[in-house]
Design an enzyme around this catalytic site. Structure first.
Site, short mmCIF file in Angstrom:
data_model
loop_
_atom_site.label_atom_id
_atom_site.label_comp_id
_atom_site.label_asym_id
_atom_site.label_seq_id
_atom_site.Cartn_x
_atom_site.Cartn_y
_atom_site.Cartn_z
N SER A 85 6.88 4.53 2.39
CA SER A 85 8.26 3.53 1.88
C SER A 85 7.23 2.31 2.19
O SER A 85 6.34 2.40 3.18
CB SER A 85 9.36 3.14 3.18
OG SER A 85 8.52 3.65 4.53
N ASP A 86 7.68 1.11 1.68
CA ASP A 86 7.20 -0.23 2.23
C ASP A 86 7.47 -0.26 4.08
O ASP A 86 8.94 -0.08 4.52
CB ASP A 86 7.96 -1.57 1.49
CG ASP A 86 6.22 -2.53 2.13
OD1 ASP A 86 5.65 -2.93 2.87
OD2 ASP A 86 6.78 -3.86 0.64
N TRP A 87 6.78 -1.36 4.60
CA TRP A 87 6.96 -1.18 6.14
C TRP A 87 8.06 -1.90 6.41
O TRP A 87 8.97 -2.89 6.25
CB TRP A 87 6.38 -2.25 6.51
CG TRP A 87 4.88 -1.70 7.32
CD1 TRP A 87 4.20 -2.16 8.13
CD2 TRP A 87 4.24 -0.34 6.90
NE1 TRP A 87 3.02 -1.05 8.69
CE2 TRP A 87 2.70 -0.37 7.42
CE3 TRP A 87 4.05 0.31 5.10
CZ2 TRP A 87 1.85 0.59 6.58
CZ3 TRP A 87 3.37 0.64 4.66
CH2 TRP A 87 2.09 1.46 5.78
#
Ligand code: BGC
Length: 679
Positions: free
Chosen positions: A227-229
């Site tokens: 996932s993106d952060w």
């Protein structure tokens, strides 16, 4: 399935799908599963050093080489250069103990205000796909894994954590997906990062259609999705959709949610197992990749950063051959002493080298160069200070034949998290250039921006050199280019519009706080400008050189299932230089298609007098368009024109082929030697 999946408890499996901190995965010591480390980013390794505080990102990071930002690198149109820079990044990542490097970002540049455009390649998917593939291969050849990001629809920073992106299926297939597809299928990135935004109402990290559907199902991606952060909102949905790893650690709640969902039957354990399998495979692949890393030759890497920056600069104007500099000149502008060289946010690299064109040019020439600061960045109440600085600069300019003025933003403008409000330079800088133009000397404008800017003074200055956000080597590179020790060879990888309002996405931008409607469809970037004949300030593909090139033997032939494109390029000038062979296709009348689309390119460096035959191929299938009614690709029969251009608007020569049931070839234009790039 990885052999250890069966031996893990449900709790261990759930734990593995979430980071243990900001940058590392969980370890399971009882089974010998180590944690691995991932860090940013695309133009330099940013491994956080928690003992240091930095104003840009909170925590500072260990020193590393700052290479040209991706937007600058893309202006080189040089796949070999991208491969080489990525190889250097891999070597530094290994030395710093980073197993996965979080880049490159390859989102399509839909609007020039996009805050992260400096991290992205282009407004053309073919160019992005080719350069990013070389980058990914160069990085992964070192053993370090990459993370291709941000998949997908993350084309601006506008409400970036939540915005719902809506686009037509045709735009998706022809514009926003092809670069990702090219890199995934061809260069096999070890990981892909799911974007923050929603697509058709569903967050990308939880989007079954995006991850398990398009990425894995259609393209056969076998790697890991991270996932993106902080992009995961519903952990169980993300596991179900095929987002294997959530980063960074959020709370124990997340792990418990997965366990409970499996226990209650809301989540099938096989879906969790598939994520765990991919996490274990990645760990196996990269866990030892930093062992025995060679020590980094930091000086050598700095020299490589300078050499890379030299290949990224684009000469936009050079009336009367005012460049390279000679005779009497002065330098003006705060950017001459500390130029912008990278953007803000997660890609920010901590380098000990601060670029300084003035100091470098003085070293190279062995003489003091008269200098005036010209403007200040101070906000509010700076008008008087700026007026005084401009006055002083104009006086200096009057005493010289040429004034070289250095322009750019401070670091807070081109940054992650925020789009630019407009594409103007600070007013004080535009006013300064106007004053210099009125001073009676010749004016050379040097830009250090990672994206297009409006240039109200473009007609009045004699020369414009776009250096870009070109990393720690940009000061020396700019000095060498201005003095003629190097020859600019970059070409614009994106359109520079006359006004922001000319950009086709303009009417749709921020029209709704929650939704971004991609109303311009496939007519984005130069596809719009060439089709509607809206003349930009500088078109996609444009750039000049200190030497001249001629083009002959222009031909297109069908050969099996592909088109063979030939041209012979000759450097007819007196110095070595680089040019770009760029082929565009114009499709049969009738179907709604852009007037020209880039289909093949090659960067060619030639010594004075040297020539090279350049043969490129285009797959016939690459000429198809997406047919929304049929839900698939369609090939339009008819006459296709293949044109060699010096930018997306300017045709050097062309050949037409009738493709379809009866393929016939005929020449449209007589072949003739054409001088393409005037000095
Ligand atoms: C950015 C990513 C980056 C990650 C880790 C996010 O905010 O969108 O590009 O890799 O942070 O720093």
């Amino acid at each position: 399935m990885h052999r250890l999946v069966k031996q893990l408890t449900l709790e261990e499996k759930a734990k593995l799908t979430v980071g243990i901190d900001r940058w590392q995965t969980a370890a399971i010591p009882r089974l010998g599963i180590p944690s691995i480390r991932m860090n940013d980013g695309p133009n330099g390794v940013r491994k956080e050093d928690e003992s240091v505080f930095d104003e840009v990102n909170g925590h500072g990071s260990f020193p590393a080489t700052c290479f040209p930002c991706i937007s600058a690198l893309a202006n080189s149109w040089d796949a070999q250069l991208c491969r080489g820079v990525a190889g250097q990044l891999g070597a530094q990542a290994k030395a710093l103990g980073v197993n996965v490097l979080l880049g490159p970002g390859i989102n399509h540049k839909r609007t020039p205000v996009g805050g992260r455009n400096f991290e992205y390649f282009s407004e053309d998917p073919h160019l992005t796909g080719e350069l990013a593939s070389a980058y990914v291969e160069g990085l992964q050849e070192t053993g370090v894994a990459c993370s291709l990001k941000h998949f997908y629809g993350n084309n601006t920073e506008y409400n970036r954590f939540h915005v719902n992106v809506k686009m037509s299926e045709r735009a998706r297939r022809e514009i926003y997906l092809p670069a990702f597809e090219r890199v995934v299928r061809g260069a096999k990135p070890r990981t892909v990062m799911a974007a923050y935004n929603r697509l058709d109402g569903v967050y990308c990290s939880e989007n079954e259609r995006v991850l398990n559907g398009i990425l894995r199902g259609e393209w056969g991606f076998e790697g890991l999705v991270v996932s993106d952060w902080d992009a995961v909102h519903d952990k169980v949905a993300s596991v179900r959709a095929g987002c294997d790893l959530e980063m960074p650690f959020r709370s124990e709640e997340t792990v418990r949610a997965v366990i409970q969902a499996v226990q209650s039957g809301a989540l099938r354990e096989e879906a969790l197992d598939r994520c765990v399998d991919r996490i274990l495979c990645l760990i196996d692949d990269v866990k030892d990749n930093c062992q025995n890393a060679a020590p980094v030759d930091w000086q050598g890497a700095h020299r490589a950063a300078v050499a890379a920056a030299e290949k990224c600069a684009v000469l936009l104007k050079n009336t009367g051959g005012v460049l390279p500099l000679e005779g009497s000149y002065c330098f003006i502008g705060a950017q001459a002493r500390e130029n912008s060289y990278q953007g803000g946010g997660s890609s920010h690299v901590n380098t000990p080298f601060v670029p300084n064109v003035l100091a470098e040019a003085e070293k190279l020439t062995g003489k003091r160069i008269p200098f005036a600061r010209g403007y200040s960045y101070a906000e509010g109440g700076a008008a008087e200070e700026n007026a005084a600085l401009a006055e002083e600069a104009a006086a200096l300019a009057r005493a010289h034949a040429v004034a070289v003025v250095f322009l750019g933003y401070n670091e807070n403008v081109e940054t992650e998290s925020r789009d630019r409000a407009d594409i103007s330079l600070p007013a004080a800088q535009n006013e300064l250039v106007a004053r210099l133009c009125a001073a009676g000397c010749k004016v050379v404008a040097v830009l250090f921006t990672g994206a297009p800017v409006e240039m109200p003074w473009a007609e009045s200055v004699q020369a414009i050199l776009q250096v870009g956000l070109a990393g720690e080597g940009s000061g020396l590179a700019a000095a060498r280019l201005l003095l003629g020790l190097e020859n600019p060879s970059g070409r614009l990888a994106e359109t520079y519009p006359r006004r922001l309002e000319d950009n086709p996405s303009y009417p749709y931008y921020a029209a709704d706080p929650d939704v971004l409607e991609y109303g311009e469809g496939i007519f984005t970037g130069y596809r719009y400008y060439v089709t509607e004949n809206v003349k930009p300030l500088f078109p996609f593909g444009y750039g000049l050189s200190y030497t001249d090139f001629s083009y002959g033997g222009i031909a297109a032939e069908e050969e099996g299932g592909r088109i063979r494109l030939d041209v012979t390029v000759r450097n007819t000038g007196k110095r070595a230089g680089g040019t770009l062979v760029q082929w565009y296709v114009s499709c049969p009348q009738g179907a709604e298609r852009p007037a020209a689309e880039l289909k093949a390119f090659s960067k060619v460096y030639l010594a004075a007098g040297e020539s090279a035959a350049v043969r490129l191929y285009v797959e016939k299938s690459a000429l198809s368009r997406y047919d929304e009614h049929r839900g698939g690709w369609a090939f339009d029969e008819g006459e296709y024109t293949f044109s060699l251009r010096s930018d997306c608007f300017t045709v050097i020569g062309a050949a037409a082929l009738t493709l379809g049931a009866e393929e016939k070839t005929k020449n449209l234009f007589e072949e003739k030697e054409r001088r393409a790039f005037a000095r």
